[in-house]
Scaffold this motif. Structure first.
Motif, PDB file in Angstrom:
ATOM      1  N   GLU A  74       2.122  20.836 -56.848  1.00  0.00           N
ATOM      2  CA  GLU A  74       2.039  22.113 -56.164  1.00  0.00           C
ATOM      3  C   GLU A  74       2.376  21.920 -54.693  1.00  0.00           C
ATOM      4  O   GLU A  74       1.907  20.977 -54.058  1.00  0.00           O
ATOM      5  CB  GLU A  74       0.631  22.662 -56.314  1.00  0.00           C
ATOM      6  N   GLY A  75       3.209  22.772 -54.147  1.00  0.00           N
ATOM      7  CA  GLY A  75       3.648  22.614 -52.766  1.00  0.00           C
ATOM      8  C   GLY A  75       3.725  23.932 -52.040  1.00  0.00           C
ATOM      9  O   GLY A  75       2.934  24.839 -52.282  1.00  0.00           O
ATOM     10  N   ILE A  76       4.708  24.053 -51.169  1.00  0.00           N
ATOM     11  CA  ILE A  76       4.913  25.266 -50.388  1.00  0.00           C
ATOM     12  C   ILE A  76       5.551  26.320 -51.294  1.00  0.00           C
ATOM     13  O   ILE A  76       6.605  26.095 -51.879  1.00  0.00           O
ATOM     14  CB  ILE A  76       5.857  24.994 -49.192  1.00  0.00           C
ATOM     15  N   ALA A  77       4.911  27.459 -51.419  1.00  0.00           N
ATOM     16  CA  ALA A  77       5.420  28.568 -52.223  1.00  0.00           C
ATOM     17  C   ALA A  77       4.682  29.834 -51.795  1.00  0.00           C
ATOM     18  O   ALA A  77       3.691  29.773 -51.059  1.00  0.00           O
ATOM     19  CB  ALA A  77       5.201  28.314 -53.715  1.00  0.00           C
ATOM     20  N   ARG A  78       5.142  30.950 -52.266  1.00  0.00           N
ATOM     21  CA  ARG A  78       4.450  32.202 -51.943  1.00  0.00           C
ATOM     22  C   ARG A  78       2.996  32.133 -52.412  1.00  0.00           C
ATOM     23  O   ARG A  78       2.085  32.578 -51.722  1.00  0.00           O
ATOM     24  CB  ARG A  78       5.169  33.387 -52.575  1.00  0.00           C
ATOM     25  N   GLU A  79       2.793  31.540 -53.580  1.00  0.00           N
ATOM     26  CA  GLU A  79       1.450  31.499 -54.161  1.00  0.00           C
ATOM     27  C   GLU A  79       0.477  30.626 -53.366  1.00  0.00           C
ATOM     28  O   GLU A  79      -0.724  30.866 -53.369  1.00  0.00           O
ATOM     29  CB  GLU A  79       1.520  30.993 -55.607  1.00  0.00           C
ATOM     30  N   THR A  80       0.968  29.591 -52.704  1.00  0.00           N
ATOM     31  CA  THR A  80       0.080  28.671 -51.994  1.00  0.00           C
ATOM     32  C   THR A  80      -0.029  28.963 -50.502  1.00  0.00           C
ATOM     33  O   THR A  80      -1.074  28.718 -49.903  1.00  0.00           O
ATOM     34  CB  THR A  80       0.544  27.211 -52.162  1.00  0.00           C
ATOM     35  N   THR A  81       1.049  29.434 -49.890  1.00  0.00           N
ATOM     36  CA  THR A  81       1.048  29.614 -48.430  1.00  0.00           C
ATOM     37  C   THR A  81       1.480  31.004 -47.979  1.00  0.00           C
ATOM     38  O   THR A  81       1.408  31.300 -46.797  1.00  0.00           O
ATOM     39  CB  THR A  81       2.002  28.603 -47.764  1.00  0.00           C
ATOM     40  N   GLY A  82       1.981  31.814 -48.901  1.00  0.00           N
ATOM     41  CA  GLY A  82       2.527  33.108 -48.520  1.00  0.00           C
ATOM     42  C   GLY A  82       3.972  33.032 -48.066  1.00  0.00           C
ATOM     43  O   GLY A  82       4.499  33.992 -47.491  1.00  0.00           O
ATOM     44  N   ALA A  83       4.654  31.899 -48.313  1.00  0.00           N
ATOM     45  CA  ALA A  83       6.061  31.734 -47.925  1.00  0.00           C
ATOM     46  C   ALA A  83       6.884  32.927 -48.425  1.00  0.00           C
ATOM     47  O   ALA A  83       6.675  33.418 -49.529  1.00  0.00           O
ATOM     48  CB  ALA A  83       6.617  30.431 -48.487  1.00  0.00           C
ATOM     49  N   GLN A  84       7.833  33.365 -47.617  1.00  0.00           N
ATOM     50  CA  GLN A  84       8.639  34.539 -47.938  1.00  0.00           C
ATOM     51  C   GLN A  84      10.030  34.232 -48.477  1.00  0.00           C
ATOM     52  O   GLN A  84      10.619  35.061 -49.164  1.00  0.00           O
ATOM     53  CB  GLN A  84       8.774  35.422 -46.694  1.00  0.00           C
ATOM     54  N   ALA A  85      10.593  33.057 -48.159  1.00  0.00           N
ATOM     55  CA  ALA A  85      11.985  32.819 -48.544  1.00  0.00           C
ATOM     56  C   ALA A  85      12.278  31.392 -48.981  1.00  0.00           C
ATOM     57  O   ALA A  85      13.421  31.071 -49.264  1.00  0.00           O
ATOM     58  CB  ALA A  85      12.910  33.184 -47.383  1.00  0.00           C
ATOM     59  N   ILE A  86      11.265  30.513 -49.034  1.00  0.00           N
ATOM     60  CA  ILE A  86      11.498  29.128 -49.446  1.00  0.00           C
ATOM     61  C   ILE A  86      10.342  28.619 -50.299  1.00  0.00           C
ATOM     62  O   ILE A  86       9.254  29.194 -50.307  1.00  0.00           O
ATOM     63  CB  ILE A  86      11.664  28.165 -48.244  1.00  0.00           C
ATOM     64  N   CYS A  87      10.604  27.541 -51.004  1.00  0.00           N
ATOM     65  CA  CYS A  87       9.558  26.761 -51.647  1.00  0.00           C
ATOM     66  C   CYS A  87       9.944  25.292 -51.495  1.00  0.00           C
ATOM     67  O   CYS A  87      11.112  24.971 -51.292  1.00  0.00           O
ATOM     68  CB  CYS A  87       9.369  27.129 -53.107  1.00  0.00           C
TER      69      CYS A  87
END
Length: 133
Positions: free
Chosen positions: A25-38
């Motif tokens: 699990e890393g950077i994603a909308r689900e974990t950090t609220g990222a809007q355009a990347i994972c």
């Protein structure tokens, strides 16, 4: 308000991707609220192979940390590319591909995509599976 966030990947925080691999699990909308990347870490065991797939409308960038993988790519997976530790790989949006680890050791990579949900844009291509030995 958006905030900076730090994550530490852990073996306890993995998920099964549609492609057939387990991802940290890393950077994603689900974990950090990222809007355009994972961005995720991937370990491929020796002999591990993904399912043929593409990422609809999303680009992928990969940095190989350890090991070597072979990637078949193209509309009929007709192209073959070897990627080794220290190399970067770009995969255009909607490009069919199938990575595998010929071994003998693990292959580890950092993977990032222009899809904040990571798995939503994955389209499996089972009709291409038999084209890769």
């Amino acid at each position: 308000m958006t905030q900076c966030q730090k994550l530490r990947p852990s073996a306890a925080a993995t998920y099964a991707g549609k492609q057939g691999f387990s991802y940290f699990e890393g950077i994603a909308r689900e974990t950090t609220g990222a809007q355009a990347i994972c961005m995720h870490l991937l370990t491929i065991p020796p002999g591990g192979r993904a399912k043929a797939h593409k990422h609809a409308t999303h680009e992928t960038a990969i940095y190989m940390l350890e090991g070597t993988t072979i990637m078949f790519w193209g509309q009929s997976l007709e192209n073959r590319m070897e990627i080794s530790a220290g190399e970067l790989l770009y995969i255009p949006a909607d490009m069919p591909h199938l990575p595998l680890n010929p071994g003998p050791g693990e292959a580890r990579a950092v993977i990032s995509r222009t899809d904040p949900h990571e798995q939503e844009s994955v389209i499996l291509l089972p009709e291409l599976e038999a084209l890769v030995p």
